[in-house]
Design a protein around this motif. Structure first.
Motif, short mmCIF file in Angstrom:
data_model
loop_
_atom_site.label_atom_id
_atom_site.label_comp_id
_atom_site.label_asym_id
_atom_site.label_seq_id
_atom_site.Cartn_x
_atom_site.Cartn_y
_atom_site.Cartn_z
N GLY A 124 0.79 -1.22 0.00
CA GLY A 124 0.00 0.00 0.00
C GLY A 124 0.81 1.27 0.00
O GLY A 124 0.44 2.26 0.60
N PHE A 125 1.96 1.30 -0.68
CA PHE A 125 2.75 2.51 -0.76
C PHE A 125 2.34 3.31 -2.00
O PHE A 125 1.24 3.20 -2.48
CB PHE A 125 4.24 2.17 -0.79
CG PHE A 125 4.76 1.73 0.54
CD1 PHE A 125 4.60 2.54 1.66
CD2 PHE A 125 5.38 0.51 0.70
CE1 PHE A 125 5.07 2.14 2.90
CE2 PHE A 125 5.86 0.11 1.94
CZ PHE A 125 5.70 0.92 3.03
N SER A 126 3.26 4.12 -2.49
CA SER A 126 2.90 5.05 -3.55
C SER A 126 2.46 4.36 -4.82
O SER A 126 1.63 4.86 -5.55
CB SER A 126 4.10 5.96 -3.85
OG SER A 126 4.43 6.71 -2.70
N SER A 127 3.05 3.23 -5.13
CA SER A 127 2.61 2.48 -6.31
C SER A 127 1.78 1.30 -5.88
O SER A 127 2.05 0.68 -4.87
CB SER A 127 3.82 1.97 -7.09
OG SER A 127 4.38 2.99 -7.86
N VAL A 128 0.77 1.03 -6.63
CA VAL A 128 -0.05 -0.14 -6.32
C VAL A 128 -0.29 -0.90 -7.60
O VAL A 128 -0.53 -0.33 -8.63
CB VAL A 128 -1.38 0.26 -5.65
CG1 VAL A 128 -2.25 1.02 -6.59
CG2 VAL A 128 -2.10 -0.94 -5.12
N GLY A 129 -0.16 -2.18 -7.55
CA GLY A 129 -0.40 -2.99 -8.72
C GLY A 129 -0.68 -4.39 -8.24
O GLY A 129 -1.09 -4.60 -7.14
N SER A 130 -0.41 -5.34 -9.10
CA SER A 130 -0.49 -6.70 -8.68
C SER A 130 -1.90 -7.17 -8.42
O SER A 130 -2.77 -6.38 -8.18
CB SER A 130 0.34 -6.81 -7.44
OG SER A 130 0.68 -8.08 -7.15
N GLN A 131 -2.04 -8.51 -8.43
CA GLN A 131 -3.35 -9.12 -8.33
C GLN A 131 -4.17 -8.71 -9.55
O GLN A 131 -3.83 -7.76 -10.23
CB GLN A 131 -4.06 -8.69 -7.05
CG GLN A 131 -4.53 -9.78 -6.10
CD GLN A 131 -4.66 -11.14 -6.71
OE1 GLN A 131 -5.21 -11.31 -7.79
NE2 GLN A 131 -4.15 -12.11 -6.03
N PHE A 132 -5.24 -9.44 -9.77
CA PHE A 132 -6.11 -9.11 -10.90
C PHE A 132 -7.35 -8.42 -10.37
O PHE A 132 -8.27 -9.05 -9.85
CB PHE A 132 -6.47 -10.38 -11.68
CG PHE A 132 -5.28 -10.97 -12.40
CD1 PHE A 132 -4.81 -10.39 -13.57
CD2 PHE A 132 -4.63 -12.08 -11.89
CE1 PHE A 132 -3.71 -10.92 -14.22
CE2 PHE A 132 -3.53 -12.62 -12.54
CZ PHE A 132 -3.07 -12.03 -13.71
N PHE A 133 -7.36 -7.11 -10.49
CA PHE A 133 -8.48 -6.31 -10.01
C PHE A 133 -9.61 -6.40 -11.03
O PHE A 133 -9.40 -6.23 -12.23
CB PHE A 133 -8.06 -4.85 -9.82
CG PHE A 133 -6.77 -4.71 -9.08
CD1 PHE A 133 -6.65 -5.17 -7.78
CD2 PHE A 133 -5.67 -4.11 -9.68
CE1 PHE A 133 -5.46 -5.05 -7.10
CE2 PHE A 133 -4.48 -3.98 -9.01
CZ PHE A 133 -4.37 -4.45 -7.71
N ARG A 134 -10.80 -6.63 -10.54
CA ARG A 134 -11.95 -6.79 -11.43
C ARG A 134 -12.08 -5.60 -12.40
O ARG A 134 -12.33 -5.78 -13.59
CB ARG A 134 -13.22 -6.93 -10.60
CG ARG A 134 -14.48 -7.21 -11.40
CD ARG A 134 -15.68 -7.31 -10.49
NE ARG A 134 -15.53 -8.37 -9.51
CZ ARG A 134 -15.79 -9.65 -9.73
NH1 ARG A 134 -16.21 -10.03 -10.93
NH2 ARG A 134 -15.64 -10.55 -8.77
N ALA A 135 -11.90 -4.40 -11.85
CA ALA A 135 -12.07 -3.19 -12.67
C ALA A 135 -11.01 -3.06 -13.75
O ALA A 135 -11.18 -2.28 -14.69
CB ALA A 135 -12.05 -1.96 -11.76
N CYS A 136 -9.93 -3.82 -13.64
CA CYS A 136 -8.82 -3.69 -14.58
C CYS A 136 -8.67 -4.90 -15.50
O CYS A 136 -7.64 -5.05 -16.16
CB CYS A 136 -7.52 -3.43 -13.83
SG CYS A 136 -7.52 -1.88 -12.90
N THR A 137 -9.67 -5.76 -15.52
CA THR A 137 -9.63 -6.90 -16.43
C THR A 137 -10.67 -6.77 -17.54
O THR A 137 -11.00 -7.75 -18.20
CB THR A 137 -9.86 -8.22 -15.65
OG1 THR A 137 -11.08 -8.14 -14.91
CG2 THR A 137 -8.70 -8.49 -14.71
#
Length: 525
Positions: free
Chosen positions: A51-64
């Motif tokens: 949870g720092f300045s960059s967030v990514g990783s995992q497959f977020f529903r909104a981003c698939t």
């Protein structure tokens, strides 16, 4: 179509903390054929859970969605603006451009031999939300671990208790929460499934329950690493190397937080199981984790008797989670604790022996590393002498439990996995307290000669510092004197009350002696 772009997410102009995160992600992975190669440690959800300045990783529903995958931008709206920018929560690192073609193509779309988990999340998204301050999450809509409130400006310390000292209310809450997480679909995440990793067009995203998401994450990291159109089967992203302990700590924090969000209970903390004081599995009862029949099936009186397993029967290196492709479970949870005299649970002395090793890890930073705390805890190394190869500690518990736990690919399907790894994390905290927040010896002296080795040590040093901070300030553990009796040189706090809500555990004065001798025969599996 107007899209955005500009600087690479990890360019020289990135904020300092992003540079630190890049150093953490580019921790070295050791190969048998090459002395050191750059790889990724916490591929699957490192940025999300930190949870720092960059967030990514995992497959977020909104981003698939097709749009998000084509544009390679994952900056979902929060309260009407991308990454909650209008509310000051975060920002999407992009500028308007006129042609989507300026965004680089998906790397594994052209090269079917590339492992999409490397340099996460660039295999799917080039730009993701950068959250500010204490905000976190794929859309900056959540708080960093340990922070709560509308503005994420409140902190609290969560207390992880030994499962056998939970009162009836706490025990039933834990079991009900796990059941609810097994039955409730994740609203934020989906999982990746495919029968052919080499063909990106075969990839599909599926809905999944919160607990099955947790099990899938572990499965996802277990798949062999794809390199040069072949698979490296001797190493995975979360095992047999320096990533083992911090990665599993983050995995526990992830499921703990997901259950908090699901139930609205921000005081919920995962318990742990101190197996070092058991001759057999005393929590394998109807009231706790469940009894089993002779074939390993969990009996009907348990919460877990009808739990199905996700990603079972998927040892094929070319697949991701076979059972999820058909949306079916691959059989029910199984457990069969060993009754053999020579395959019992590790002892408390084994734990104390492991804690004496001061080097977090040693060259060659894999399952053959000698005098290594990480390798002793993971269970490839005899903790008593630092030389003889295992199985011991962590690995031995998996083998002892049998059934689902004994199959590393699917072991996280068994809730025993949570209790087991929570105690492994307990051991890690003890060693960290002795080492201090900033490790004085991040790696062994004999590995500091070459330039590559010094860079490796720097990366490991940064990783351990961040590892210390991940939960040090807001997670603590209780001790249970009636379950274990520490030696006199491990004094417990005078005011220890194991049934108190805000208890802290004792400081430990560890010995520093190390075993010496020659390397012995490798019998690790």
């Amino acid at each position: 179509m107007r899209v955005v772009l500009v600087i690479n997410k990890f360019s020289a102009s990135s904020p300092p903390v992003v540079q630190v995160l890049r150093e953490l992600v580019l921790i070295f992975v050791v190969s048998e054929t090459r002395s050191i190669i750059l790889g990724t440690v916490c591929m699957v959800f490192l940025f999300l859970v930190l949870g720092f300045s960059s967030v990514g990783s995992q497959f977020f529903r909104a981003c698939t969605t097709d749009v998000a995958l084509k544009s390679r931008i994952c900056c979902p709206l929060w309260n009407g603006s991308p990454c909650g920018e209008h509310a000051g929560r975060g920002k999407c690192p992009i500028k308007l451009i006129s042609d989507v073609s300026q965004v680089s193509e998906i790397s594994h779309g052209k090269n079917q031999c590339h492992d999409e988990r490397m340099d996460w999340p660039t295999g799917y998204h080039q730009f993701v939300c950068r959250c500010k301050g204490n905000y976190s999450g794929y859309d900056c809509g959540e708080c960093k671990y340990g922070h709560y409130g509308e503005k994420c400006d409140h902190m609290k310390i969560l207390v992880r208790k030994e499962i056998r000292i939970l009162n009836v209310t706490e025990r039933e809450k834990f079991l009900r929460y796990l059941t609810l997480s097994k039955l409730t679909s994740s609203k934020d995440f989906v999982i990746l499934v495919t029968n052919n990793r080499r063909n990106p067009k075969s990839s599909q995203f599926r809905n999944v329950s919160i607990y099955d998401l947790f099990a899938w994450i572990h499965h996802y990291t277990m798949k062999p690493i794809a390199q040069n159109c072949s698979y490296t089967s001797h190493r995975t992203f979360a095992h047999q190397g320096p990533a083992f302990l911090p990665w599993h700590r983050l995995l526990l924090l992830f499921i703990e937080r997901q259950i908090q969000l699901l139930t609205g209970d921000e005081d919920f903390a995962l318990p742990y199981y101190d197996w070092s004081r058991d001759n057999n599995c005393s929590i394998c009862t109807d009231e706790l984790l469940g009894r089993n029949d002779l074939e390993g099936n969990i009996l009907n009186n348990s919460y877990f008797s009808s739990w199905g397993m996700i990603c079972g029967n998927s040892e094929n290196p070319n697949t991701y989670c076979n059972s999820a492709v058909t949306r079916n479970y691959s059989g029910c949870l199984q457990r069969n604790p060993s009754t053999k005299e020579d395959s019992g649970l590790p002892t408390h002395q084994d734990v104390l022996n492991a804690l004496k090793w001061k080097d977090y890890d040693t060259a060659p930073y894999d399952k053959t590393a000698l005098y290594s705390f990480r390798n002793a805890i993971e269970g490839f190394l005899d903790p008593s002498d630092g030389e003889m190869y295992g199985p011991y500690l962590h690995n031995r518990v998996h083998s002892y439990m049998g059934g689902t736990m004994a199959d590393t690919f699917i072991s996280a399907n068994d809730p025993m996995f949570i209790l087991h790894h929570s105690f492994v994390d307990w051991q890690t905290r003890k060693q960290q307290e002795e080492m201090g927040t900033i490790p004085k010896k991040p790696c062994a002296a004999q590995w500091k000669g070459s330039l590559k080795a010094k860079k490796w040590c720097l990366n490991l040093h940064l990783a351990l510092n961040l590892f210390n901070l991940v939960s040090r300030l807001y997670i603590t553990f209780t001790s249970a004197p009636h379950l274990r009796s520490f030696p006199t040189h491990f004094p417990e706090a005078q005011k220890l009350d194991t049934m108190a809500e805000n208890i802290t555990y004792a400081e430990m004065n560890l010995t520093t002696s190390k075993g010496k001798g020659k390397k012995k025969t490798d019998t690790a599996q």
